[in-house]
Design a protein around this motif. Structure first.
Motif, mmCIF file in Angstrom:
data_model
loop_
_atom_site.group_PDB
_atom_site.id
_atom_site.type_symbol
_atom_site.label_atom_id
_atom_site.label_comp_id
_atom_site.label_asym_id
_atom_site.label_seq_id
_atom_site.Cartn_x
_atom_site.Cartn_y
_atom_site.Cartn_z
ATOM 1 N N VAL A 12 0.846 -1.185 0.000
ATOM 2 C CA VAL A 12 0.000 0.000 0.000
ATOM 3 C C VAL A 12 0.887 1.243 0.000
ATOM 4 O O VAL A 12 2.010 1.216 0.482
ATOM 5 N N ASP A 13 0.363 2.328 -0.548
ATOM 6 C CA ASP A 13 1.105 3.586 -0.556
ATOM 7 C C ASP A 13 0.982 4.304 0.782
ATOM 8 O O ASP A 13 1.935 4.909 1.247
ATOM 9 N N ASP A 14 -0.203 4.252 1.387
ATOM 10 C CA ASP A 14 -0.471 4.953 2.641
ATOM 11 C C ASP A 14 -0.877 3.919 3.690
ATOM 12 O O ASP A 14 -2.028 3.489 3.740
ATOM 13 N N LEU A 15 0.074 3.520 4.519
ATOM 14 C CA LEU A 15 -0.182 2.457 5.497
ATOM 15 C C LEU A 15 -1.247 2.868 6.508
ATOM 16 O O LEU A 15 -2.110 2.068 6.855
ATOM 17 N N ASP A 16 -1.227 4.114 6.959
ATOM 18 C CA ASP A 16 -2.220 4.563 7.941
ATOM 19 C C ASP A 16 -3.639 4.462 7.386
ATOM 20 O O ASP A 16 -4.544 3.972 8.057
ATOM 21 N N ALA A 17 -3.845 4.929 6.157
ATOM 22 C CA ALA A 17 -5.173 4.859 5.539
ATOM 23 C C ALA A 17 -5.594 3.409 5.323
ATOM 24 O O ALA A 17 -6.754 3.044 5.556
ATOM 25 N N ALA A 18 -4.659 2.572 4.883
ATOM 26 C CA ALA A 18 -4.982 1.164 4.650
ATOM 27 C C ALA A 18 -5.337 0.468 5.957
ATOM 28 O O ALA A 18 -6.298 -0.315 6.010
ATOM 29 N N VAL A 19 -4.582 0.747 7.018
ATOM 30 C CA VAL A 19 -4.880 0.130 8.318
ATOM 31 C C VAL A 19 -6.291 0.502 8.758
ATOM 32 O O VAL A 19 -7.057 -0.362 9.203
ATOM 33 N N ALA A 20 -6.659 1.764 8.635
ATOM 34 C CA ALA A 20 -8.008 2.192 9.041
ATOM 35 C C ALA A 20 -9.079 1.417 8.274
ATOM 36 O O ALA A 20 -10.057 0.941 8.856
ATOM 37 N N PHE A 21 -8.888 1.262 6.958
ATOM 38 C CA PHE A 21 -9.850 0.522 6.139
ATOM 39 C C PHE A 21 -9.949 -0.938 6.570
ATOM 40 O O PHE A 21 -11.035 -1.470 6.789
ATOM 41 N N TYR A 22 -8.796 -1.609 6.706
ATOM 42 C CA TYR A 22 -8.809 -3.039 7.012
ATOM 43 C C TYR A 22 -9.239 -3.328 8.452
ATOM 44 O O TYR A 22 -9.813 -4.377 8.715
ATOM 45 N N GLU A 23 -8.998 -2.411 9.371
ATOM 46 C CA GLU A 23 -9.526 -2.585 10.731
ATOM 47 C C GLU A 23 -11.053 -2.539 10.704
ATOM 48 O O GLU A 23 -11.712 -3.351 11.361
ATOM 49 N N LYS A 24 -11.606 -1.624 9.910
ATOM 50 C CA LYS A 24 -13.076 -1.553 9.783
ATOM 51 C C LYS A 24 -13.610 -2.792 9.065
ATOM 52 O O LYS A 24 -14.628 -3.351 9.444
ATOM 53 N N LEU A 25 -12.927 -3.205 8.017
ATOM 54 C CA LEU A 25 -13.364 -4.356 7.222
ATOM 55 C C LEU A 25 -13.372 -5.644 8.039
ATOM 56 O O LEU A 25 -14.323 -6.422 7.974
ATOM 57 N N THR A 26 -12.318 -5.868 8.821
ATOM 58 C CA THR A 26 -12.180 -7.137 9.537
ATOM 59 C C THR A 26 -12.662 -7.085 10.981
ATOM 60 O O THR A 26 -12.896 -8.130 11.583
ATOM 61 N N GLY A 27 -12.761 -5.887 11.548
ATOM 62 C CA GLY A 27 -13.111 -5.774 12.966
ATOM 63 C C GLY A 27 -11.953 -6.155 13.879
ATOM 64 O O GLY A 27 -12.130 -6.339 15.079
ATOM 65 N N ALA A 28 -10.753 -6.271 13.307
ATOM 66 C CA ALA A 28 -9.565 -6.667 14.073
ATOM 67 C C ALA A 28 -8.604 -5.488 14.181
ATOM 68 O O ALA A 28 -8.462 -4.729 13.229
ATOM 69 N N PRO A 29 -7.941 -5.357 15.327
ATOM 70 C CA PRO A 29 -6.949 -4.290 15.447
ATOM 71 C C PRO A 29 -5.666 -4.648 14.694
ATOM 72 O O PRO A 29 -5.329 -5.817 14.542
ATOM 73 N N ALA A 30 -4.958 -3.633 14.250
ATOM 74 C CA ALA A 30 -3.698 -3.840 13.533
ATOM 75 C C ALA A 30 -2.571 -4.095 14.516
ATOM 76 O O ALA A 30 -2.525 -3.508 15.588
ATOM 77 N N ASN A 31 -1.682 -4.985 14.124
ATOM 78 C CA ASN A 31 -0.428 -5.216 14.832
ATOM 79 C C ASN A 31 0.663 -4.670 13.924
ATOM 80 O O ASN A 31 0.979 -5.271 12.907
ATOM 81 N N ARG A 32 1.229 -3.518 14.294
ATOM 82 C CA ARG A 32 2.228 -2.863 13.450
ATOM 83 C C ARG A 32 3.642 -3.282 13.868
ATOM 84 O O ARG A 32 3.922 -3.438 15.045
ATOM 85 N N PHE A 33 4.506 -3.398 12.869
ATOM 86 C CA PHE A 33 5.902 -3.717 13.129
ATOM 87 C C PHE A 33 6.739 -3.347 11.911
ATOM 88 O O PHE A 33 6.199 -2.962 10.871
#
Length: 113
Positions: A12-33
């Motif tokens: 993804v180009d924008d990790l923050d925007a992608a994380v927000a989308f996928y957290e909403k899509l899956t209902g799961a929190p992101a584990n960043r590393f």
């Protein structure tokens, strides 16, 4: 060998925007590393990553991550069936990791105990 889960990878180009989308899509929190100069986020069955082209190419060459109970056993079974070891099993903070090329060309990361 039993594959317990499959994690698909997406640059993804924008990790923050992608994380927000996928957290909403899956209902799961992101584990960043971070790994080898790449910023990553695991969100449910998705592994999102971004960074410079040279660093990202190492992560992007793997089609998906396969979770197995025992990496050594899975590698042995896959090799016996015709897979080639690209990166041997090594310990990581989350268990063990190996990378294999399947006989038809796909490259997969195996993770587990």
């Amino acid at each position: 060998m039993r594959i317990d889960s499959v994690v698909t990878r997406q640059r993804v180009d924008d990790l923050d925007a992608a994380v927000a989308f996928y957290e909403k899509l899956t209902g799961a929190p992101a584990n960043r590393f971070a790994f080898a100069g790449v910023s990553l986020a695991a969100v449910g069955p998705f592994l999102l990553f971004s960074g410079p082209d040279e660093a990202v190419s190492q992560v992007a060459r793997v089609a998906a991550t396969l979770t197995v109970a025992d990496v050594s056993e899975a590698v042995a079974e896959a090799v016996a069936a015709g897979a080639e070891v690209v990166a041997p099993a090594v310990p990581t903070p989350n268990g063990h990791r190996a990378v294999l090329r399947h006989p038809h060309g796909g490259v997969y990361e195996y993770v587990g105990s």
